[in-house]
Design a protein around this motif. Structure first.
Motif, PDB file in Angstrom:
ATOM      1  N   PRO A  23      -1.216  42.997  23.959  1.00 49.54           N
ATOM      2  CA  PRO A  23      -0.098  43.043  22.993  1.00 49.54           C
ATOM      3  C   PRO A  23       0.453  41.664  22.661  1.00 49.54           C
ATOM      4  O   PRO A  23       1.004  41.455  21.568  1.00 49.54           O
ATOM      5  CB  PRO A  23       0.950  43.898  23.711  1.00 49.54           C
ATOM      6  CG  PRO A  23       0.163  44.731  24.670  1.00 49.54           C
ATOM      7  CD  PRO A  23      -0.957  43.851  25.133  1.00 49.54           C
ATOM      8  N   LYS A  24       0.331  40.734  23.591  1.00 52.07           N
ATOM      9  CA  LYS A  24       0.865  39.383  23.349  1.00 52.07           C
ATOM     10  C   LYS A  24      -0.101  38.532  22.540  1.00 52.07           C
ATOM     11  O   LYS A  24       0.244  37.417  22.151  1.00 52.07           O
ATOM     12  CB  LYS A  24       1.144  38.692  24.687  1.00 52.07           C
ATOM     13  CG  LYS A  24       2.164  39.415  25.564  1.00 52.07           C
ATOM     14  CD  LYS A  24       2.515  38.617  26.801  1.00 52.07           C
ATOM     15  CE  LYS A  24       1.328  38.483  27.745  1.00 52.07           C
ATOM     16  NZ  LYS A  24       0.894  39.783  28.297  1.00 52.07           N
ATOM     17  N   ALA A  27      -4.252  39.238  16.414  1.00 54.11           N
ATOM     18  CA  ALA A  27      -5.538  39.849  16.078  1.00 54.11           C
ATOM     19  C   ALA A  27      -6.639  38.792  16.014  1.00 54.11           C
ATOM     20  O   ALA A  27      -7.766  39.004  16.479  1.00 54.11           O
ATOM     21  CB  ALA A  27      -5.438  40.585  14.752  1.00 54.11           C
ATOM     22  N   ALA A  28      -6.310  37.628  15.456  1.00 47.79           N
ATOM     23  CA  ALA A  28      -7.298  36.558  15.342  1.00 47.79           C
ATOM     24  C   ALA A  28      -7.714  36.044  16.720  1.00 47.79           C
ATOM     25  O   ALA A  28      -8.888  35.798  16.977  1.00 47.79           O
ATOM     26  CB  ALA A  28      -6.738  35.416  14.504  1.00 47.79           C
ATOM     27  N   ALA A  29      -6.735  35.894  17.608  1.00 42.46           N
ATOM     28  CA  ALA A  29      -7.040  35.414  18.957  1.00 42.46           C
ATOM     29  C   ALA A  29      -7.906  36.434  19.695  1.00 42.46           C
ATOM     30  O   ALA A  29      -8.843  36.073  20.417  1.00 42.46           O
ATOM     31  CB  ALA A  29      -5.753  35.154  19.726  1.00 42.46           C
ATOM     32  N   HIS A  30      -7.581  37.707  19.502  1.00 37.48           N
ATOM     33  CA  HIS A  30      -8.365  38.762  20.150  1.00 37.48           C
ATOM     34  C   HIS A  30      -9.797  38.751  19.629  1.00 37.48           C
ATOM     35  O   HIS A  30     -10.757  38.876  20.415  1.00 37.48           O
ATOM     36  CB  HIS A  30      -7.721  40.123  19.887  1.00 37.48           C
ATOM     37  CG  HIS A  30      -8.476  41.270  20.495  1.00 37.48           C
ATOM     38  ND1 HIS A  30      -8.598  41.445  21.851  1.00 37.48           N
ATOM     39  CD2 HIS A  30      -9.173  42.290  19.910  1.00 37.48           C
ATOM     40  CE1 HIS A  30      -9.320  42.523  22.101  1.00 37.48           C
ATOM     41  NE2 HIS A  30      -9.680  43.055  20.945  1.00 37.48           N
TER      42      HIS A  30
END
Length: 213
Positions: A23-24, A27-30
């Motif tokens: 959650p932290k 979307a791009a980082a994930h």
């Protein structure tokens, strides 16, 4: 098969990472994390599968050599046997070789399979058919082992093919990746712009001027 089990377990674990975003995390980082882990997983799976394939290939070669050793046992009368076969008409010659295979006559089988097509008056395709017949009749255990190895090789090749497809799917569509990259770039530009405004030292006024106003 170990390589197949390893690949299935690895891709299942990666799917868990892909479906459960922190959650932290943005979307791009994930997506970036999933891409990195996908590449690492693919490299590991491919490395193990290729090693397994190479070992299977070596084992297949060993079995082929053992089969040849049993079928191609040279005898002193090999030339005489081939001469007798050449003197027969084609139908009788084929029947004689087929009978020798069924009876396990290693001398005739070796003389025929160890000779060139011209020396036994058979075409290459006929010799290939006799070879297959002799393998199944005279070395069935080795042939069965080789068949298992060949099936394992196919499974290993399938693991390699499917792993590439899974890795592409795990990373999402090219359009989605491009959009995330563009969003990340715009976010970085916005932060840099804000930092430039906040950190400017040439701005007049400031808090005191606002109070006076």
């Amino acid at each position: 098969m170990a390589a197949q089990r390893h690949a299935a377990t690895a891709w299942e674990a990666l799917d868990g990472v892909r479906r459960h975003k922190d959650p932290k995390s943005t979307a791009a980082a994930h997506l970036g994390r999933v891409e990195a882990l996908t590449t690492k997983t693919l490299n590991t799976v491919v490395s193990r599968a290729r090693s397994a394939f190479d070992r299977l290939k070596l084992r297949e070669g060993e079995l082929n050599r053992k089969i040849s050793e049993q079928l191609l046992t040279p005898t002193q009368d090999a030339g005489e046997i081939r001469a007798v076969l050449r003197a027969m008409n084609p139908a009788d010659r084929s029947a004689a070789v087929s009978r020798a295979i069924q009876e396990g006559d290693s001398a005739v089988v070796s003389a025929v399979l160890g000779g060139q097509p011209l020396t036994v008056s058979f075409e290459a395709r006929e010799l290939a058919a006799f070879r297959k017949m002799a393998e199944n009749k005279m070395t069935p255990d080795l042939v069965a082992q080789r068949a298992e190895i060949q099936r394992a090789k196919k499974l290993t090749a399938d693991v390699l093919d499917s792993s590439v497809e899974i890795s592409i799917e795990a990373q999402g569509s090219p359009a989605a990746r491009k959009q995330f990259q563009e969003d990340s770039h715009r976010a970085s530009e916005a932060e840099q712009k804000l930092a430039g405004i906040v950190n400017r030292t040439d701005m007049t006024g400031g808090w005191d001027s606002l109070q006076q106003g």
